[in-house]
Design an enzyme around this catalytic site. Structure first.
Site, PDB file in Angstrom:
ATOM      1  N   THR A 160       0.831  -1.213   0.000  1.00 53.25           N
ATOM      2  CA  THR A 160       0.000   0.000   0.000  1.00 53.25           C
ATOM      3  C   THR A 160       0.856   1.250   0.000  1.00 53.25           C
ATOM      4  OG1 THR A 160      -1.780  -1.145   1.107  1.00 53.25           O
ATOM      5  CG2 THR A 160      -1.740   1.230   1.376  1.00 53.25           C
ATOM      6  N   THR A 188       1.692  -4.557   4.162  1.00 55.05           N
ATOM      7  CA  THR A 188       1.505  -4.926   5.565  1.00 55.05           C
ATOM      8  C   THR A 188       0.847  -6.303   5.745  1.00 55.05           C
ATOM      9  OG1 THR A 188      -0.632  -3.807   5.667  1.00 55.05           O
ATOM     10  CG2 THR A 188       1.306  -2.514   6.305  1.00 55.05           C
ATOM     11  N   SER A 221       1.255  -7.605  -1.190  1.00 57.95           N
ATOM     12  CA  SER A 221       1.982  -8.646  -0.454  1.00 57.95           C
ATOM     13  C   SER A 221       1.132  -9.869  -0.129  1.00 57.95           C
ATOM     14  CB  SER A 221       2.625  -8.077   0.816  1.00 57.95           C
ATOM     15  OG  SER A 221       1.690  -7.967   1.857  1.00 57.95           O
TER      16      SER A 221
HETATM   17  C1  SIN Z   1      -0.238  -5.350   0.816  1.00 51.77           C
HETATM   18  O1  SIN Z   1       0.006  -6.029   1.816  1.00 51.77           O
HETATM   19  O2  SIN Z   1       0.513  -5.318  -0.178  1.00 51.77           O
HETATM   20  C2  SIN Z   1      -1.489  -4.555   0.743  1.00 51.77           C
HETATM   21  C3  SIN Z   1      -1.924  -4.075   2.064  1.00 51.77           C
HETATM   22  C4  SIN Z   1      -0.972  -3.131   2.726  1.00 51.77           C
HETATM   23  O3  SIN Z   1       0.156  -2.902   2.340  1.00 51.77           O
HETATM   24  O4  SIN Z   1      -1.421  -2.544   3.754  1.00 51.77           O
END
Ligand code: SIN
Length: 361
Positions: A22, A104, A71
């Site tokens: 994100t 995350t 991710s």
């Molecule tokens: C991800 O994990 O790539 C999408 C969600 C985030 O980064 O908060």
């Protein structure tokens, strides 16, 4: 690569690795719907360009895009590539510290993976690897990525006497060991830190630091990084009301090498699973018990006597225990090739005893 970047590479610098997430996301209508976005859209170099004026004087940065993904799609070959990239950076005398921008959703897995494969080297070489990310996309008006990235850069470049080399994470102004990081809220800005609160960045708490030292004293040797296509196949099974024997027996005729049970309470599982799990251990499938509660410790032979060879996960959550079991199975294979008779349980026991510490400041 620009000539500015090449020149920086030949001088002491902080290496900023991009994995996507994100923090590199873009919302199509950021004012009205900041949570409707695509993760992994912007290059890590652009994230740095955006905060250039706020970067403290004297810190040289070099960026490298390892991947640009959401991710939730993190793969095992990508973890191998990331691990090798971090190892090379740690070995490079021009790299003084590493920052990793990451989604995350699976920071929890990457955090424990880097601790178990690179933690000792980071400590010995006196370098910090700081993972960060964001909960809001880069073009949201209150985007949290820029401040998280700045915190990570500052922390990666602070003098060693303030905090030893190691694998850390920072989100929303708070830092912790990366292996203690877990996303425990779907939307909060400090979602990835909630389960393991630790220390405000810039205000390193002495009791937090003693916890870091306890982990470092216990982690004496990094585990090998599996080749991209050689990760052992390990699945997580959650025990729940109405659990069926077939959920376990399904795996007995596959090439699965390990099962992590996200159990109820202290890591217990439905009676329906007892027989097929015994069948799994007879077939040589590695078994680890964890708790699905999200916190606390899973101990050996509690609440019931464990099946022979089954390991309790200690404080490892199911996603962390899965990575730990994969690395332990791979370490057993590498040990055998080297003529050593160490088992996956020997390696897993070293990981499960690492303390998780929760210090609120
Ligand atoms: C991800 O994990 O790539 C999408 C969600 C985030 O980064 O908060």
């Amino acid at each position: 690569m620009s000539s500015i970047q090449t020149k920086a590479e030949n001088n002491p610098h902080i290496l900023v690795l991009g994995m996507g997430g994100t923090i590199a996301g873009i919302a199509s209508n950021p004012e009205d719907s900041p949570l409707k976005y695509e993760a992994g859209q912007i290059a890590v170099g652009s994230l740095l360009a955006h905060i250039r004026s706020a970067i403290p004087e004297g810190i040289a940065l070099v960026s490298h895009q390892v991947a640009n993904i959401n991710s939730r799609n993190l793969s095992e070959p990508l973890l191998s590539l990331l691990g090798e990239t971090v190892r090379q950076a740690l070995d490079n005398p021009m790299v003084k510290g590493v920052v990793l921008t990451h989604g995350t959703d699976t920071m929890e897995e990457t955090g424990v993976f880097l601790q178990l494969t690179c933690g000792r080297s980071a400590q010995d070489l006196g370098k910090r690897v700081i993972i960060t990310g964001a909960m809001l996309p880069s073009n949201a008006s209150k985007a949290d990525g820029p401040s998280n990235l700045l915190d990570a850069i500052r922390w990666a470049s602070t003098p060693l006497e303030n905090c030893p080399g190691g694998i850390y994470a920072v989100m929303d102004g708070r830092g912790c060991l990366a292996m203690d990081l877990a996303k425990r809220h779907a939307t909060d800005l400090n979602a990835p830190i909630q389960a393991s609160p630790s220390s405000s960045v810039g205000l390193i708490n002495p009791s937090w630091l003693s916890g870091v030292k306890a982990v470092e004293a216990a982690w004496l040797e990094d585990l090998p990084i599996p080749a991209g296509n050689e990760w052992p196949w390990v699945e997580i099974l959650t025990s729940h009301a109405g659990a069926r024997a077939e959920t376990v027996s399904h795996w007995l005729d596959t090439r699965v090498q390990g099962l992590v049970i996200a159990g109820s309470g202290m890591g217990g599982f439905h009676d329906e699973w007892a027989k097929p799990l015994a069948g799994a251990t007879k077939r040589g499938i590695a078994l680890v018990r964890t708790t699905r509660t999200g916190a606390g410790t899973t101990k050996q032979d509690i609440p019931e006597m464990d099946l022979a060879g089954c390991m309790a996960s200690g404080t490892l959550s199911a996603p962390r225990a899965r990575i730990a079991l994969q690395l332990a199975l791979n370490a057993e294979k590498q040990a055998k090739l080297a003529g050593k008779s160490l088992t996956w349980q020997d390696f897993f026991a070293r990981i499960a005893l690492l303390p998780e510490f929760r210090v609120r400041v």
